[in-house]
Write an enzyme that holds these catalytic residues in place. Structure first.
Site, PDB file in Angstrom:
ATOM      1  N   GLN A  99     -26.083 -19.316   6.659  1.00 58.51           N
ATOM      2  CA  GLN A  99     -25.937 -19.896   5.305  1.00 58.51           C
ATOM      3  C   GLN A  99     -26.920 -20.978   4.748  1.00 58.51           C
ATOM      4  O   GLN A  99     -27.268 -20.711   3.693  1.00 58.51           O
ATOM      5  CB  GLN A  99     -24.687 -20.842   5.292  1.00 58.51           C
TER       6      GLN A  99
ATOM      7  N   CYS B 117     -16.923 -16.193  12.283  1.00 61.02           N
ATOM      8  CA  CYS B 117     -16.954 -16.123  13.721  1.00 61.02           C
ATOM      9  C   CYS B 117     -16.550 -17.371  14.444  1.00 61.02           C
ATOM     10  O   CYS B 117     -16.174 -17.484  15.385  1.00 61.02           O
ATOM     11  CB  CYS B 117     -18.797 -16.342  14.005  1.00 61.02           C
TER      12      CYS B 117
ATOM     13  N   CYS C 131     -23.289 -13.234   9.581  1.00 59.85           N
ATOM     14  CA  CYS C 131     -23.937 -14.181  10.162  1.00 59.85           C
ATOM     15  C   CYS C 131     -24.854 -13.755  11.191  1.00 59.85           C
ATOM     16  O   CYS C 131     -24.197 -12.725  12.011  1.00 59.85           O
ATOM     17  CB  CYS C 131     -22.571 -15.296  10.929  1.00 59.85           C
ATOM     18  N   GLU C 132     -25.915 -14.005  11.327  1.00 58.30           N
ATOM     19  CA  GLU C 132     -27.044 -13.236  12.206  1.00 58.30           C
ATOM     20  C   GLU C 132     -26.766 -13.641  13.708  1.00 58.30           C
ATOM     21  O   GLU C 132     -27.269 -13.217  14.526  1.00 58.30           O
ATOM     22  CB  GLU C 132     -28.339 -13.620  11.883  1.00 58.30           C
ATOM     23  N   HIS C 133     -25.883 -14.876  13.763  1.00 61.69           N
ATOM     24  CA  HIS C 133     -25.603 -15.303  15.361  1.00 61.69           C
ATOM     25  C   HIS C 133     -24.671 -14.270  16.032  1.00 61.69           C
ATOM     26  O   HIS C 133     -24.599 -14.192  17.294  1.00 61.69           O
ATOM     27  CB  HIS C 133     -25.173 -16.873  15.450  1.00 61.69           C
ATOM     28  N   HIS C 134     -23.547 -14.063  15.309  1.00 62.72           N
ATOM     29  CA  HIS C 134     -22.485 -13.100  15.712  1.00 62.72           C
ATOM     30  C   HIS C 134     -22.233 -11.857  15.116  1.00 62.72           C
ATOM     31  O   HIS C 134     -21.390 -11.109  15.467  1.00 62.72           O
ATOM     32  CB  HIS C 134     -21.250 -14.126  15.675  1.00 62.72           C
TER      33      HIS C 134
ATOM     34  N   HIS D  89     -16.710 -19.243   7.768  1.00 64.82           N
ATOM     35  CA  HIS D  89     -17.141 -18.397   8.761  1.00 64.82           C
ATOM     36  C   HIS D  89     -16.200 -17.997   9.555  1.00 64.82           C
ATOM     37  O   HIS D  89     -15.713 -18.566  10.640  1.00 64.82           O
ATOM     38  CB  HIS D  89     -18.234 -19.396   9.682  1.00 64.82           C
TER      39      HIS D  89
HETATM   40 ZN   LIG Z   1     -21.765 -17.047  13.646  1.00 61.88          ZN
END
Ligand SMILES: [Zn+2]
Length: 201
Positions: free
Chosen positions: A123, A153, A82-85, A151
């Site tokens: 995703q 995260c 996941c690119e956010h976390h 996920h």
């Molecule tokens: Zn994430």
């Protein structure tokens, strides 16, 4: 070049360990920067250096495809970051398509999903990229991609965000033909074939 990149990444991981309050020199962490750098470059981000068209093995023989039916490929493993976390999400992709004289060797679907998954992702975009790529290259009459994933995260940080996410992308005839789309969706959401097979054993 790759060695240089690996070394820089190792340094960054060591720095990261320091900044979060660790001692990168303690026994258990000594090998970690090298291991993490290699894992990221050789596996988790390998998709940036892979061309998905390399996995296109399309059969065009006129008698190879179906006359009027749906091909469903289920339980394609999805492992992505996941690119956010920068934490993993993983699950399965399920793909349905109505061939137009062109079919793809079914092991190739996993390779193509893998190429897009081994990059930083959300995703939704992963689902769209797989759908766009297959629709453009395989040129089916219709295509549906469904991804189910967990996920981590959300898993490790509490319950503010949903852990399970289902995403779909629909192309071509599936957009217009409602009964056909429903049939495909039913096929895509059937229980895991692997699980059924195991239960019978
Ligand atoms: Zn994430």
């Amino acid at each position: 070049m790759t060695d240089e990149r690996t070394r820089k990444l190792e340094e960054l991981v060591r720095e990261f360990l320091l900044l979060i309050g660790e001692d990168p020199n303690r026994e258990g962490l000594k090998e970690t920067p090298a291991r993490v750098a290699r894992m990221w470059l050789e596996e988790l981000s390998a998709g940036y250096r892979e061309d998905p068209t390399a996995h296109l093995k399309i059969f065009t023989a006129s008698d190879a495809g179906l006359k009027n039916g749906i091909v469903v490929v289920r339980d394609i493993p999805v492992r992505s970051i996941c690119e956010h976390h920068l934490l993993p999400f993983f699950g399965y992709a399920h793909i349905a398509y109505v061939p137009d004289g062109r079919i793809l060797g079914f092991s190739k679907f996993a390779r193509i999903v893998g190429t897009f998954a081994k990059r930083l992702q959300v995703q939704e975009r992963l689902t769209r990229q797989v759908a766009d790529f297959l629709y453009d290259e395989l040129k089916p009459k219709g295509l549906m991609v469904l991804i189910d994933a967990v996920h981590t995260c959300a898993l490790v940080r509490g319950i503010e965000e949903p852990m399970y996410l289902t995403t779909t992308e629909v192309r071509g005839i599936f957009k217009k033909d409602e009964p056909l789309r429903r049939e495909a969706l039913t096929l895509l959401q059937q229980g895991s074939t692997v699980g059924l097979w195991r239960n019978q054993g």
